[in-house]
Design a protein around this motif. Structure first.
Motif, PDB file in Angstrom:
ATOM      1  N   THR A  56      30.764   0.585  -4.894  1.00  0.00           N
ATOM      2  CA  THR A  56      31.981  -0.411  -4.533  1.00  0.00           C
ATOM      3  C   THR A  56      31.912  -1.167  -3.391  1.00  0.00           C
ATOM      4  O   THR A  56      32.694  -1.928  -3.130  1.00  0.00           O
ATOM      5  N   THR A  57      30.813  -0.780  -2.620  1.00  0.00           N
ATOM      6  CA  THR A  57      30.611  -1.603  -1.527  1.00  0.00           C
ATOM      7  C   THR A  57      30.489  -3.243  -1.676  1.00  0.00           C
ATOM      8  O   THR A  57      30.002  -3.513  -2.848  1.00  0.00           O
ATOM      9  N   ASP A  58      30.588  -3.983  -0.839  1.00  0.00           N
ATOM     10  CA  ASP A  58      30.674  -5.538  -0.964  1.00  0.00           C
ATOM     11  C   ASP A  58      29.205  -5.907  -1.162  1.00  0.00           C
ATOM     12  O   ASP A  58      28.809  -6.691  -1.677  1.00  0.00           O
ATOM     13  N   ILE A  59      28.103  -4.950  -0.170  1.00  0.00           N
ATOM     14  CA  ILE A  59      26.942  -5.334  -0.263  1.00  0.00           C
ATOM     15  C   ILE A  59      26.346  -5.095  -1.768  1.00  0.00           C
ATOM     16  O   ILE A  59      25.715  -6.109  -2.389  1.00  0.00           O
ATOM     17  N   ARG A 253      40.383   2.716  13.895  1.00  0.00           N
ATOM     18  CA  ARG A 253      40.412   1.703  12.613  1.00  0.00           C
ATOM     19  C   ARG A 253      39.021   1.549  12.348  1.00  0.00           C
ATOM     20  O   ARG A 253      38.657   0.443  11.304  1.00  0.00           O
ATOM     21  N   LEU A 254      37.745   1.699  12.939  1.00  0.00           N
ATOM     22  CA  LEU A 254      36.419   1.459  13.011  1.00  0.00           C
ATOM     23  C   LEU A 254      35.877   2.059  11.422  1.00  0.00           C
ATOM     24  O   LEU A 254      35.720   3.338  11.367  1.00  0.00           O
ATOM     25  N   VAL A 255      35.740   1.164  10.439  1.00  0.00           N
ATOM     26  CA  VAL A 255      34.927   1.796   9.385  1.00  0.00           C
ATOM     27  C   VAL A 255      33.820   0.952   8.896  1.00  0.00           C
ATOM     28  O   VAL A 255      33.456  -0.164   9.734  1.00  0.00           O
ATOM     29  N   ARG A 256      32.691   1.401   8.186  1.00  0.00           N
ATOM     30  CA  ARG A 256      31.534   0.559   8.082  1.00  0.00           C
ATOM     31  C   ARG A 256      31.290   0.184   6.763  1.00  0.00           C
ATOM     32  O   ARG A 256      32.096   0.491   5.729  1.00  0.00           O
ATOM     33  N   GLY A 257      30.637  -0.992   6.534  1.00  0.00           N
ATOM     34  CA  GLY A 257      30.420  -1.664   4.962  1.00  0.00           C
ATOM     35  C   GLY A 257      29.459  -0.917   4.195  1.00  0.00           C
ATOM     36  O   GLY A 257      29.275  -1.433   3.017  1.00  0.00           O
ATOM     37  N   LEU A 258      29.045   0.200   4.492  1.00  0.00           N
ATOM     38  CA  LEU A 258      28.100   1.068   3.732  1.00  0.00           C
ATOM     39  C   LEU A 258      28.684   2.553   3.497  1.00  0.00           C
ATOM     40  O   LEU A 258      29.461   2.842   4.461  1.00  0.00           O
ATOM     41  N   ASP A 259      28.737   3.031   2.334  1.00  0.00           N
ATOM     42  CA  ASP A 259      29.415   4.462   2.127  1.00  0.00           C
ATOM     43  C   ASP A 259      28.420   5.694   2.433  1.00  0.00           C
ATOM     44  O   ASP A 259      29.226   6.590   2.108  1.00  0.00           O
ATOM     45  N   TYR A 260      27.561   5.575   3.088  1.00  0.00           N
ATOM     46  CA  TYR A 260      26.736   6.954   3.051  1.00  0.00           C
ATOM     47  C   TYR A 260      27.112   7.540   4.281  1.00  0.00           C
ATOM     48  O   TYR A 260      26.780   8.560   4.683  1.00  0.00           O
TER      49      TYR A 260
END
Ligand code: HAM
Length: 421
Positions: A56-59, A253-260
């Motif tokens: 479900t990531t944008d990438i 609030r820092l989240v990252r664009g990758l799910d791992y």
């Protein structure tokens, strides 16, 4: 006219030196932290990235360059380095024989994004991954390495934003809370966030849309959902960063664009970059190796964007600047009879390690001297009929001005001795 595809750039001489500087500095810093280089393919099975980065990531949903081969296999140009590195280490069984493995990589990555300053479709990363250490020492080491790398490049005031995303179970509870919170305000969410509400509510926290900021400010933070162990892990990372004198800010609030990611995540921004100001990001990913078919091995790592670092270097007046390389010796041969001797001289000097410019053509001394000055060479070497008759070369120091008659071999000593190279 044919031009390079949208979102790619040609790194011409004069611009490429900043990238060499980034790479050389990185290799030096990585050596100090005992990392070895790894090189993996630029394309992989599409499934690797879908499983690794997250469906479900944008990438994965919007940004992959995916193509089908003649053999009907779906391949994707790598959008990042971590998944391919994990695949390679698992495939070659390295994590079984060498539980603690430290590798780095440098190379192009591909994301189909809307190009803008600091955002390209082909960009370059310097990344590194540390496998086999579950404890907070590894998180602290990775964050410290990033900060020390930026400092080695010359940046001052480096501060890293850090956060903990907890374990998958903790994040599940958090995600459910976020879904409730944002669900109750669905009408006020922008289009992107409405889409994320169903698929990946955590990513809403990453919205840069100014209209969303008041809703975000009130949203629950992940810190409230951390269990005792995750909290202790995070506190320990902080203590170790404090002990090393690494500056950081806790960014709930820092989240990252990758799910791992699991637990620690971080990002560093630098001034002078506009909207795309994250020069590097990373974190811990304790489940990825196993998810990709390997043993249960914890891991952590990060990657820096080279284009953004190059822009930040320029904005801060750091790095090698934009000049192309400077020849040690610029050879001038005024007549065709001197061509053979000219080739021999160049060969002697080049084998001795000097950077020699010669266009393989005879030209007048006047125009040759103009060329030499324009090239910013340190010496002009004139090989005319008179010089050749004596077995010598007229060597002119272009910064000092004096001209001396020397042997071909003496040119080497003179050029080496005149300035640190
Ligand atoms: P990432 O945050 O997606 O992380 O990318 C790392 C860096 O690559 C960003 O901070 C940014 O500087 C640069 N970057 C990303 N996309 C672009 C783009 N389109 N144009 C220019 N630069 C870009 C990762 O890729 C993770 N694999 C990092 C990691 C390694 N985590 C653990 N190990």
């Amino acid at each position: 006219m044919l031009t390079c595809p949208r979102g790619t750039v040609d790194l011409l001489p004069g611009a490429v030196e900043a990238f060499q500087f980034l790479e050389e500095t990185a290799r030096r810093v990585f050596a100090a932290y005992d990392f070895d280089e790894i090189r993996v393919p630029i394309f992989e099975d599409t499934a690797l990235f879908v499983r690794g980065i997250g469906e479900t990531t944008d990438i994965v949903t919007k940004e992959m360059f995916t193509f089908t081969t003649r053999g009907d296999q779906s391949l994707t140009l790598r959008p990042e380095g971590t998944a391919g590195v994990v695949r390679a280490l698992v495939q070659h069984g390295l994590l079984k024989t060498q539980p603690v493995t430290k590798v780095y990589y440098v190379g192009p990555m591909f994301r189909y994004e809307r190009p803008q300053a600091g955002r390209q479709r082909q960009f370059h990363q310097i990344g590194f991954e540390l496998f086999g250490v579950p404890g907070p020492e590894a998180d602290a080491e990775v964050i410290a390495l990033c900060a020390r790398f930026l400092q080695a490049l010359g940046f001052e005031g480096v501060r890293t934003k850090i956060n903990s995303l907890g374990l998958p179970e903790e994040r599940k509870v958090f995600n459910a809370k976020l879904r409730d919170y944002f669900g109750a305000r669905e009408a006020d969410l922008d289009e992107d966030s409405q889409r994320r509400l169903a698929t990946n509510p955590l990513r809403i926290l990453d919205s840069k849309n100014p209209a969303m900021q008041s809703i975000l400010a009130e949203a629950p933070t992940v810190q409230e959902f951390l269990g005792d162990e995750s909290r202790a892990h995070f506190d320990s990372v902080r203590r170790q960063l404090d002990a090393m004198g690494i500056d950081y800010d806790v960014a709930p609030r820092l989240v990252r664009g990758l799910d791992y990611y699991t637990r620690t995540v971080f990002e560093t921004t630098l001034p002078g970059l506009g909207a795309q100001d994250a020069v590097l990001g990373g974190g811990r990913y304790d489940n990825l190796v196993e998810e990709l078919g390997g043993p249960s091995v914890p891991a952590t790592g990060a990657a820096a964007g080279m284009e953004r670092l190059a822009l930040a270097l320029k904005a801060a007046g750091l790095g090698p600047g934009e000049g192309v390389s400077r020849p040690d010796v610029y050879l001038i041969v005024p007549d065709d009879d001197g061509m053979t001797e000219a080739s021999r001289c160049c060969d002697v000097w080049r084998r001795a390690g000097l950077r020699v410019r010669w266009d393989c053509a005879a030209r007048s001394i006047r125009s040759g001297m103009k060329g030499a000055n324009k090239s910013n060479a340190r010496f002009a070497a004139i090989l005319g009929p008179d010089e050749r008759a004596q077995g010598k070369v007229a060597l002119k120091n272009l910064s000092g001005g004096e001209q001396t008659l020397v042997t071909v071999e003496e040119v080497v000593a003179a050029a080496r001795g005149s300035e640190p190279r």
